[in-house]
Write an enzyme that holds these catalytic residues in place. Structure first.
Site, PDB file in Angstrom:
ATOM      1  N   CYS A 263      41.926  65.356  93.230  1.00 49.03           N
ATOM      2  CA  CYS A 263      41.778  65.820  91.848  1.00 49.03           C
ATOM      3  C   CYS A 263      43.034  65.654  90.997  1.00 49.03           C
ATOM      4  O   CYS A 263      43.023  64.918  90.003  1.00 49.03           O
ATOM      5  CB  CYS A 263      41.339  67.283  91.840  1.00 49.03           C
ATOM      6  SG  CYS A 263      39.707  67.556  92.525  1.00 49.03           S
ATOM      7  N   LYS A 266      44.432  61.906  89.957  1.00 50.16           N
ATOM      8  CA  LYS A 266      43.578  61.105  89.066  1.00 50.16           C
ATOM      9  C   LYS A 266      43.253  61.845  87.772  1.00 50.16           C
ATOM     10  O   LYS A 266      43.136  61.219  86.703  1.00 50.16           O
ATOM     11  CB  LYS A 266      42.295  60.687  89.775  1.00 50.16           C
ATOM     12  CG  LYS A 266      41.246  61.744  89.985  1.00 50.16           C
ATOM     13  CD  LYS A 266      39.997  61.174  90.642  1.00 50.16           C
ATOM     14  CE  LYS A 266      38.905  62.231  90.798  1.00 50.16           C
ATOM     15  NZ  LYS A 266      38.375  62.705  89.501  1.00 50.16           N
TER      16      LYS A 266
END
Length: 438
Positions: A263, A266
């Protein structure tokens, strides 16, 4: 209610299983035949505590199914969740939405009644509207709405996070859509969990803003840790001192080798790209991304410095390879920067991770893979802790000292107390705390 979950990756599999535990009938869809066959046979493709038992219980109860047939899954569903991957696009860091849009097209072809199409994937602002446009263009006659329901699952604690969340965020703009979501989350209403209804774009941005803020807290305390080492201060005392301030809070104030996972890397990159797209640059988040990337490289330099400035010809034992404990996820793990850097500096790396070695072997070359902690430490010139698995918190220090060729530990997660290590006779280097020398 009947639910179709498109995608059986981490988010889709956990969310679909938990919805079935709520009593809904859930059909999880994936194009990968091997994955579907494995799931139908009770084999879970990811490591997440408690998930295997939860899947088995709901399959046995007749509430959870797995298929490649998206038409059969969507036909008659009250809600269809899009939970496919949105990886960073090479070159610009934007989220690759090709899987989301492909799913939208397939859903359009399969709908037979009123359907609420919900994006569960992490997507940039405006994605929900594009999903709506794709479906409307393909099926002008279709009775459907689009909503956003971002996930806030921590790997290693995902089931707890789904069942007892801090809040549920729903981007839904009609009462009909809100009623479907209320029905899906009815057990949480009973427990008085805050459920926030917003516009679709607001829900999309909440997810990115939350992850960026948490990534900022991690990066902030890591930079403070660097200063602590220069001025002979313990970063854990600093973190506790500021974390007791209710406006700040103590979570995510643990100094270490930088954030990784599926998570934060990106999502921060995608948020930066969104800011640039709309000419609203996010300078703080841009800096967070740059500092975190640099920090992983600095950790390799820290290990080399602890080894008297050179690891050439030396053997380094590495404990922990995943980006965090209680997962087998290697995505953007600090180990992917640290291990190759040590190898490039001339070291031989011996490594052990309780759950991540299968994935690590696909990503790291030239590593000597070991069966346990003590096998990795045997004959090594230094031991490095990268991931704070619980089993590394209570090592037999006497045995460890006897196995290492010299008593040197570099603890990048601060799981031991310097005084304890000094008493055990180790040279001990941690993050943001004065080193202990023999």
């Amino acid at each position: 209610m009947r639910v179709a979950m498109i995608g059986t990756g981490y988010v889709g599999l956990v969310s679909g299983t938990c919805f079935s535990e709520f009593g809904h009938t859930v059909v999880c869809v994936d194009k990968n035949p091997e994955r579907i066959e494995a799931l139908q046979n009770g084999s879970i493709p990811i490591f997440e505590p408690g998930l295997e038992d939860l899947v088995a219980r709901n399959v046995k109860a007749g509430r959870l199914f797995f298929t490649q047939d998206i038409k059969a899954a969507v036909d008659g569903a009250d809600a269809v969740f899009i939970a496919v991957g949105t990886p960073s696009r090479r070159g610009d860091g934007e989220a690759d939405l090709s899987y989301v849009y492909a799913a939208a097209g397939e859903i359009a072809a399969a709908m037979t009644r009123y359907t609420l199409v919900v994006t569960k994937s992490t997507v940039p602002v405006g994605t929900g509207r594009e999903v709506e446009r794709i479906i409307r263009t393909a099926r002008p006659d279709a009775d459907f709405e689009v909503a956003s329901n971002p996930e806030f699952l921590r790997e290693g604690a995902a089931i707890e996070d789904f069942m007892r969340p801090d809040r549920v965020v729903c981007g839904a703009e009609s009462e009909r859509a809100r009623e479907v979501l209320r029905g899906l989350y009815r057990p949480l209403y009973i427990n008085e969990t805050p459920i926030l209804f917003t516009a679709i774009e607001t829900a999309e941005l909440i997810k990115y803003a939350a992850n960026a803020f948490l990534a900022t807290k991690i990066t902030f305390i890591n930079e403070i840790a660097d200063l602590c080492e220069k001025v002979n201060v313990n970063v854990q005392d600093v973190a506790r001192g500021i974390g007791l301030d209710g406006r700040i809070g103590g979570k995510f104030l643990h100094a270490g080798p930088g954030y990784g996972g599926s998570c934060f890397p990106k999502d921060t990159q995608a948020l930066v790209a969104t800011g640039r797209k709309y000419e609203a640059p996010l300078r703080i988040v841009e800096t967070v991304v740059d500092v975190n990337d640099r920090r992983k490289r600095q950790m390799a330099e820290k290990i080399v410095a602890a080894c008297s400035g050179s690891v050439r010809g030396k053997t380094i034992a590495v404990l922990g390879l995943t980006f965090k404990p209680e997962t087998d996820d290697m995505r953007d793990s600090p180990s992917l920067e640290i291990v190759p850097a040590l190898q490039a500096a001339g070291a031989t790396v011996r490594a052990y991770d309780p759950e991540g070695m299968g994935e690590a072997k696909k990503l790291l070359n030239g590593v000597v893979w070991c069966d346990d902690t003590y096998a990795a430490a045997s004959g090594a010139d230094a031991l490095v802790i990268i991931t704070e698995w619980n089993q590394f918190r209570a090592l037999d220090l006497g045995r460890l000292k006897g196995l290492l060729s010299q008593p040197l530990i570099v603890d990048l997660r601060n799981i031991y107390k310097p005084a304890e290590m000094q008493q055990a006779g180790f040279a001990y280097h941690s993050v943001g705390r004065p080193p202990v020398r023999t």
